[in-house]
Design an enzyme around this catalytic site. Sequence first.
Site, PDB file in Angstrom:
ATOM      1  N   ASP A 191       0.859  -1.181   0.000  1.00 43.88           N
ATOM      2  CA  ASP A 191       0.000   0.000   0.000  1.00 43.88           C
ATOM      3  C   ASP A 191       0.898   1.236   0.000  1.00 43.88           C
ATOM      4  O   ASP A 191       2.111   1.141   0.204  1.00 43.88           O
ATOM      5  CB  ASP A 191      -0.892  -0.002   1.255  1.00 43.88           C
ATOM      6  CG  ASP A 191      -1.769   1.242   1.358  1.00 43.88           C
ATOM      7  OD1 ASP A 191      -2.436   1.581   0.360  1.00 43.88           O
ATOM      8  OD2 ASP A 191      -1.785   1.893   2.420  1.00 43.88           O
ATOM      9  N   SER A 192       0.286   2.388  -0.196  1.00 38.27           N
ATOM     10  CA  SER A 192       1.031   3.645  -0.157  1.00 38.27           C
ATOM     11  C   SER A 192       1.425   4.025   1.267  1.00 38.27           C
ATOM     12  O   SER A 192       2.028   5.074   1.482  1.00 38.27           O
ATOM     13  CB  SER A 192       0.192   4.769  -0.777  1.00 38.27           C
ATOM     14  OG  SER A 192      -0.990   4.960  -0.027  1.00 38.27           O
ATOM     15  N   GLU A 244      -2.210   8.934   7.853  1.00 39.96           N
ATOM     16  CA  GLU A 244      -0.786   8.567   7.878  1.00 39.96           C
ATOM     17  C   GLU A 244      -0.035   9.296   9.000  1.00 39.96           C
ATOM     18  O   GLU A 244       0.843   8.741   9.640  1.00 39.96           O
ATOM     19  CB  GLU A 244      -0.119   8.906   6.537  1.00 39.96           C
ATOM     20  CG  GLU A 244      -0.368   7.922   5.431  1.00 39.96           C
ATOM     21  CD  GLU A 244       0.372   6.602   5.590  1.00 39.96           C
ATOM     22  OE1 GLU A 244       1.494   6.597   6.120  1.00 39.96           O
ATOM     23  OE2 GLU A 244      -0.190   5.573   5.200  1.00 39.96           O
ATOM     24  N   TYR A 268      -0.555   8.441  -2.793  1.00 42.46           N
ATOM     25  CA  TYR A 268      -0.654   8.052  -4.201  1.00 42.46           C
ATOM     26  C   TYR A 268      -1.802   8.787  -4.905  1.00 42.46           C
ATOM     27  O   TYR A 268      -1.771   8.987  -6.104  1.00 42.46           O
ATOM     28  CB  TYR A 268      -0.914   6.550  -4.319  1.00 42.46           C
ATOM     29  CG  TYR A 268       0.307   5.653  -4.203  1.00 42.46           C
ATOM     30  CD1 TYR A 268       1.530   6.120  -3.726  1.00 42.46           C
ATOM     31  CD2 TYR A 268       0.219   4.314  -4.583  1.00 42.46           C
ATOM     32  CE1 TYR A 268       2.624   5.282  -3.623  1.00 42.46           C
ATOM     33  CE2 TYR A 268       1.319   3.465  -4.483  1.00 42.46           C
ATOM     34  CZ  TYR A 268       2.513   3.944  -4.005  1.00 42.46           C
ATOM     35  OH  TYR A 268       3.593   3.101  -3.904  1.00 42.46           O
ATOM     36  N   CYS A 306      -4.421  -1.318  -1.970  1.00 39.88           N
ATOM     37  CA  CYS A 306      -4.562   0.124  -2.185  1.00 39.88           C
ATOM     38  C   CYS A 306      -5.495   0.325  -3.374  1.00 39.88           C
ATOM     39  O   CYS A 306      -5.246  -0.220  -4.452  1.00 39.88           O
ATOM     40  CB  CYS A 306      -3.183   0.722  -2.477  1.00 39.88           C
ATOM     41  SG  CYS A 306      -3.187   2.463  -2.963  1.00 39.88           S
ATOM     42  N   ASN A 307      -6.565   1.073  -3.168  1.00 36.86           N
ATOM     43  CA  ASN A 307      -7.533   1.303  -4.247  1.00 36.86           C
ATOM     44  C   ASN A 307      -6.921   2.115  -5.389  1.00 36.86           C
ATOM     45  O   ASN A 307      -7.140   1.814  -6.569  1.00 36.86           O
ATOM     46  CB  ASN A 307      -8.755   2.039  -3.694  1.00 36.86           C
ATOM     47  CG  ASN A 307      -9.652   1.149  -2.872  1.00 36.86           C
ATOM     48  OD1 ASN A 307     -10.610   0.572  -3.374  1.00 36.86           O
ATOM     49  ND2 ASN A 307      -9.351   1.019  -1.590  1.00 36.86           N
ATOM     50  N   THR A 308      -6.170   3.164  -5.045  1.00 37.73           N
ATOM     51  CA  THR A 308      -5.575   4.018  -6.069  1.00 37.73           C
ATOM     52  C   THR A 308      -4.605   3.227  -6.938  1.00 37.73           C
ATOM     53  O   THR A 308      -4.634   3.316  -8.171  1.00 37.73           O
ATOM     54  CB  THR A 308      -4.850   5.213  -5.402  1.00 37.73           C
ATOM     55  OG1 THR A 308      -5.799   5.972  -4.650  1.00 37.73           O
ATOM     56  CG2 THR A 308      -4.198   6.113  -6.430  1.00 37.73           C
ATOM     57  N   CYS A 362     -10.841   3.446  -0.089  1.00 40.97           N
ATOM     58  CA  CYS A 362      -9.423   3.646   0.205  1.00 40.97           C
ATOM     59  C   CYS A 362      -9.130   2.793   1.423  1.00 40.97           C
ATOM     60  O   CYS A 362      -9.894   2.827   2.403  1.00 40.97           O
ATOM     61  CB  CYS A 362      -9.131   5.121   0.495  1.00 40.97           C
ATOM     62  SG  CYS A 362      -7.454   5.408   1.114  1.00 40.97           S
TER      63      CYS A 362
END
Length: 263
Positions: free
Chosen positions: A11-12, A153, A43, A74-76, A184
Amino acid sequence: MFQNLSIGVFDSGVGGTTILKEILLLLPQENIIYYGDSGNAPYGEKSIEEIQNLCSKILDFFVKNRCKAVVIACNTATAAALDKLTEEYSIPIIGVITPGAKGAVKVTKNKKINVLATPFTVSSHCYIKELDKFSSSLSIFQEGCPELCPMIENGWELYPNREEVLKKHLSKLSKSADTLILGCTHYPIIENDIRKFFSGTIIDPAKETAMDLKELLKKKELLNSSRKKGSLDFFISGNIDSFRSIAEKFLGFSIKNIYSVEK
């Protein structure tokens, strides 16, 4: 032999731990490598080329570490890079958008679905396209949130205006929708606050993704048959201490094997 190899999950940043948590519950015997690319987060505001390049770098890392399958948690990244990655790499790869769409279609009663996601995921229309595959009679409403990922984050509780930000975005979605997709993987971390502004069914794609992963491993004959608990290693491109404190709080256990990687 291949059954004992690791599953790569990335993931980001810390958001993918929502997927990781469900994988650990469903497949405790599997060895897992988690890659949190927090040094390059978020992202959701990058170009498709930038996201694809970052994802390719992570896939190279997983291939080098002999992973048997990869979950894009991660969806993006799923929206931007899943198709490209599956074309370029022979390793089995799954994303989180199909499981999320599938889960929403299962539970909606009035066929009105809200999607809360990053600006990139919203502009890609990936959820609209995926939901249309399951049913053409759905009404879908989307809202992109540039602030939420960085706030989660950095530590959600540190922001006194967090509920105000949430309320602003959720108020732009349909009041009549009975289902909300958390588009997300960071968002389930703040699900309790989201529930203050949405009373319908909330879909966290994590459970469906973990089940899809199990089916994939079964189909490919890659399920680990060991009775022992699998290993878990974390590789982080950003601040390790910041990642650890949020991830431990969400996962509910101490993280031991955590390493720094170049962003």
